[in-house]
Design a protein around this motif. Structure first.
Motif, PDB file in Angstrom:
ATOM      1  N   SER A 112       0.857  -1.186   0.000  1.00  0.00           N
ATOM      2  CA  SER A 112       0.000   0.000   0.000  1.00  0.00           C
ATOM      3  C   SER A 112       0.890   1.232   0.000  1.00  0.00           C
ATOM      4  O   SER A 112       2.115   1.140   0.061  1.00  0.00           O
ATOM      5  CB  SER A 112      -0.921  -0.007   1.222  1.00  0.00           C
ATOM      6  OG  SER A 112      -0.193   0.253   2.412  1.00  0.00           O
ATOM      7  N   ARG A 448     -13.929   3.393  -0.268  1.00  0.00           N
ATOM      8  CA  ARG A 448     -12.905   4.326  -0.741  1.00  0.00           C
ATOM      9  C   ARG A 448     -13.411   5.764  -0.832  1.00  0.00           C
ATOM     10  O   ARG A 448     -12.609   6.695  -0.821  1.00  0.00           O
ATOM     11  CB  ARG A 448     -12.386   3.852  -2.103  1.00  0.00           C
ATOM     12  CG  ARG A 448     -11.409   2.689  -1.968  1.00  0.00           C
ATOM     13  CD  ARG A 448     -10.937   2.181  -3.295  1.00  0.00           C
ATOM     14  NE  ARG A 448      -9.753   1.346  -3.147  1.00  0.00           N
ATOM     15  CZ  ARG A 448      -9.366   0.440  -4.037  1.00  0.00           C
ATOM     16  NH1 ARG A 448     -10.078   0.255  -5.142  1.00  0.00           N
ATOM     17  NH2 ARG A 448      -8.276  -0.277  -3.841  1.00  0.00           N
ATOM     18  N   GLU A 463      -5.547   2.966   3.864  1.00  0.00           N
ATOM     19  CA  GLU A 463      -4.960   2.528   2.600  1.00  0.00           C
ATOM     20  C   GLU A 463      -4.579   1.059   2.629  1.00  0.00           C
ATOM     21  O   GLU A 463      -4.719   0.354   1.621  1.00  0.00           O
ATOM     22  CB  GLU A 463      -3.745   3.390   2.260  1.00  0.00           C
ATOM     23  CG  GLU A 463      -4.084   4.817   1.874  1.00  0.00           C
ATOM     24  CD  GLU A 463      -4.853   4.901   0.565  1.00  0.00           C
ATOM     25  OE1 GLU A 463      -4.743   3.972  -0.258  1.00  0.00           O
ATOM     26  OE2 GLU A 463      -5.567   5.897   0.364  1.00  0.00           O
TER      27      GLU A 463
END
Length: 492
Positions: A112, A448, A463
């Motif tokens: 990430s 998201r 994330e």
């Protein structure tokens, strides 16, 4: 399917000890276990407590202590230390790589923006207040761990610390949450994981036959849970073949998340001693009724249950109604935390009591939010709400923290619940009652775009969660439902 605590008993907050929202070591819920590791007074205190605990455990025949955390794929990961090393672990921690924040259900890794790769190390610090001698694993004890960076600062990806932050945010408003997570599972005879499950009982749903067939196993499970100080409200055969459910007493939210981990470990350990394999997966077989992990919760202020005595629906106070309305509104995004596996959506379908519709109703088992006022005359302690759309692939700390964040935002916005749906929403005209996302891809898209959850989780954890969800979507993109169920059946 699920029979909840309110059907054969109550969600009585006094059932667990004194009903306090404090933790087992007397520390208030949400209070950090350490400020920073280098603090000499904190080290001395933890060393002293660990020495006493280690001496007691050693005298009781314990050889090793399991330190566990739960990753973003929902799997409990562990390190262990000999009991004589517990003091060192409590003061300085045990090393664990931060890359486990981006590990997938099949043990492969993604990355990430903030977390991932082979570099770095964290310290696992056991919560001594939850240290438990394991009845299902003789010679072992267990404690949940918080994760810190090497300099003693809080690791931004620690899911348990996230839950503690949200609990503290509620406490700052004078609010307490009491919670419990139902545990549903399926047992099969031990065998190669590549083979379809062979069930030890084919008794009818909720049937006495199934209880008789596995009577010794279930008796030993009750004994083990009792030995570990986990008050059982009920244990019963569930709907699908080989399926059972256990409900434990409500407690503070962090305790409820810890208990969810401990109960599952105990179920699995006792089953192994009886030649049984355990699955908590949301879909053991595609097309069947899966395992849920329903979250029960009640909101309290100054010892009063805010689910009773108010002017809102069925006695809700305005504050409690706004809390629940906030959670209901955020459910499409919260599914990425509470139904986080691609396999979750094999379970989350209408007319399976899975809560696939974004609505609420009194004792409505098809609504995502089921309001349970409790039996008349039993008292205010039994009133609670049940979120039915979640399952046991969820990291319980992310789930608790996310629900709290959404509920507190609902209070801030003074939200009201929409119109009640008093019947099966599936019988309404299509589209009249909104469906929750029907796939992980859809729930991830909602997640998201959730500024609420991004702010609550913090950028690194937000994330990392999104990266794991995306990677698992890609991992299982070509799987049929049968292949997806088989691939995840024994991972959870």
């Amino acid at each position: 399917m699920s029979t909840t605590t309110a059907e054969q008993g109550s969600f009585d907050a006094s059932a667990h000890g004194s009903g306090s929202t404090g933790l087992p070591d007397g520390r208030p819920a949400g209070e950090p276990i350490a400020e920073r590791l280098p603090a000499a007074d904190a080290r001395a205190d933890r060393a002293a407590r660990a020495r006493v605990a280690a001496a007691r455990l050693s005298a009781e025949g314990v050889e090793g202590v399991i330190l566990s955390w739960v990753d973003n794929a929902g799997l409990a990961r562990v390190k262990t230390v000999p009991v004589r090393r517990l003091e060192h672990a409590a003061v300085w921690g045990v090393g664990a790589a931060p890359c486990f924040d981006v590990v997938l259900v099949d043990d492969s890794f993604t990355t990430s923006h903030h977390i991932g790769g082979p570099v770095g190390d964290l310290r696992l610090i056991p919560d001594l207040g939850r240290l438990t001698k394991l009845a299902g694993q003789p010679g072992w004890a267990w404690a949940p761990a918080d994760r810190f960076d090497q300099d003693g600062s809080e690791h931004p990806g620690c899911q348990r610390r996230f839950a503690q932050r949200m609990i503290a945010a509620a406490a700052a408003r004078g609010l307490e949450l009491r919670a419990g997570i139902e545990i549903e599972w399926v047992v099969a005879l031990a065998g190669p994981p590549s083979e379809p499950p062979v069930y030890p009982s084919h008794g009818p749903a909720y049937g006495f036959n199934r209880l008789i067939d596995l009577s010794d196993y279930l008796r030993d499970l009750l004994h083990a849970l009792d030995e570990q100080g986990l008050p059982v409200l009920q244990l019963h055969p569930e709907y699908t073949t080989g399926q059972f459910e256990v409900s434990t007493a409500p407690e503070d939210p962090l305790g409820a998340a810890d208990t969810s981990v401990l109960v599952r470990q105990t179920v699995r350990a006792v089953g192994a001693r009886h030649g049984l394999r355990t699955s908590f997966a949301p879909a053991v077989e595609a097309g069947g009724v899966g395992n849920g992990g329903h979250l029960h919760l009640s909101l309290w202020r100054n010892g009063q249950n805010l689910g009773k005595g108010g002017p809102g629906p069925y006695g809700l106070t305005g504050e409690n109604e706004s809390f629940l309305a906030g959670v209901l509104a955020e459910l499409p995004a919260l599914l990425a935390l509470g139904a986080p596996s691609p396999a979750s959506y094999l379970r989350l379908v209408p007319q399976h009591w899975a809560g696939s519709f974004q609505c609420w109703g009194r004792e409505n088992r098809e609504a995502a939010l089921r309001l349970i006022p409790g039996p008349a005359g039993e008292g205010a302690g039994s009133a609670n709400a049940e979120l039915k759309c979640f399952d046991l692939t969820a990291n319980p700390y992310l789930l608790i923290g996310g629900v709290l964040a959404a509920g507190l935002a609902g209070i801030d916005a003074r939200r009201s619940l929409p119109t009640e749906v008093p019947e099966d929403p599936a019988v309404r005209p299509e589209g009249e009652i909104p469906r929750l996302p029907g796939s992980l891809a859809a729930s991830l898209a909602e997640f998201r775009t959730s500024g609420l959850l991004r702010e609550a989780l913090g950028e690194p954890l937000f994330e990392a969660v999104g990266a794991v969800r995306q990677a698992e979507l890609e991992l299982f993109a070509r799987h049929t439902p049968d292949e997806l169920a088989a691939a995840t059946r024994w991972r959870y």
